[in-house]
Design an enzyme around this catalytic site. Sequence first.
Site: not given
Length: 317
Positions: A96-97, A144-145, A162, A168, A256
């Site tokens: 996903k990165d 998105r989250r 971050r 986190r 995007c």
Amino acid sequence: MTTNTPITNYQLPITKIVIGTRKSALAMWQTNYVSGCLREAWPGLEIEIRPFVTKGDETQAAGIPLPEIGGKGLFTWELENALREDEIQIAVHSLKDLPVADSEGLLIGAVPQRANVQDVIVGQNGWTLEALPRGAVVGTGSKRRAAQLLAVRPDLEIRSIRGNVGTRMRKVLEDQLYDGTVLAAAGLERLEETENISEYLSLDVMLPAPGQGALGVQCSEENEAVQTLLDKLHDQETYLAVTAERAFLSGLGGGCSAPVAAFAEVDAGEIFLQGLVASPDGLQMIRVRGEGGDPFELGERLAQEALGMGAGEIVNN
């Protein structure tokens, strides 16, 4: 005459490789996993692991939201450059990165079997999404989250966060700078940190990022020997699913920055894809579903369907 000497029925296409990785605990786990799979598939292969510090890692402490300083590519540039220079032969990434388009001269040589695609809540006092106090502060750097959280709980205050997984969680559970945060289940499960999970979010509430839970093993497009090694790690069903998801993202406009989610499953060769485009405040949620046999065609088709439903206005804002 008998012998205890193992007999191999293949010849190693290359005798040694260097795998590049970021230094975070999760990145190291992913790299060690791929290294273990390679050693099992190719006994006798010599593997060196070389950690890198990327520009994305260097900016973690500043806490600047990732989209404001260059996006996900900040975590891959050094590794990709080392691949082109043949300083390393493989780089392991969370899929996903990785940008949806292959970087010049490089390709994804293998996509191993996927892990859990869900997102989870890590909250103070074990708070779930529903139990978070009104006006609670939730940390996430993901649009998105954030959009999907606000669609369910518009009262929440979303703040950028971050750092790696451990950082986190510490900001929530120890420093109490946030009431909760959203993380990928796969990362916590891989690091055996599941005791801090307050809730696994259902896909109806939180659709994942394209490629979430999957690894992308990157190599040079010219290095056929390495590609031969990676063939043994490749899972075709996972590849079909994540390719459809990434084709959906690409069809919306490539890089995007709007909140986009997608998830695909494969059954008997048929791909079932659902996609989401949301406004950052979560007030507009465009959902599409479809099926097909070609992941590129399916992803592009659903992207065009979403654009026809008004996703273009969201993506271009």
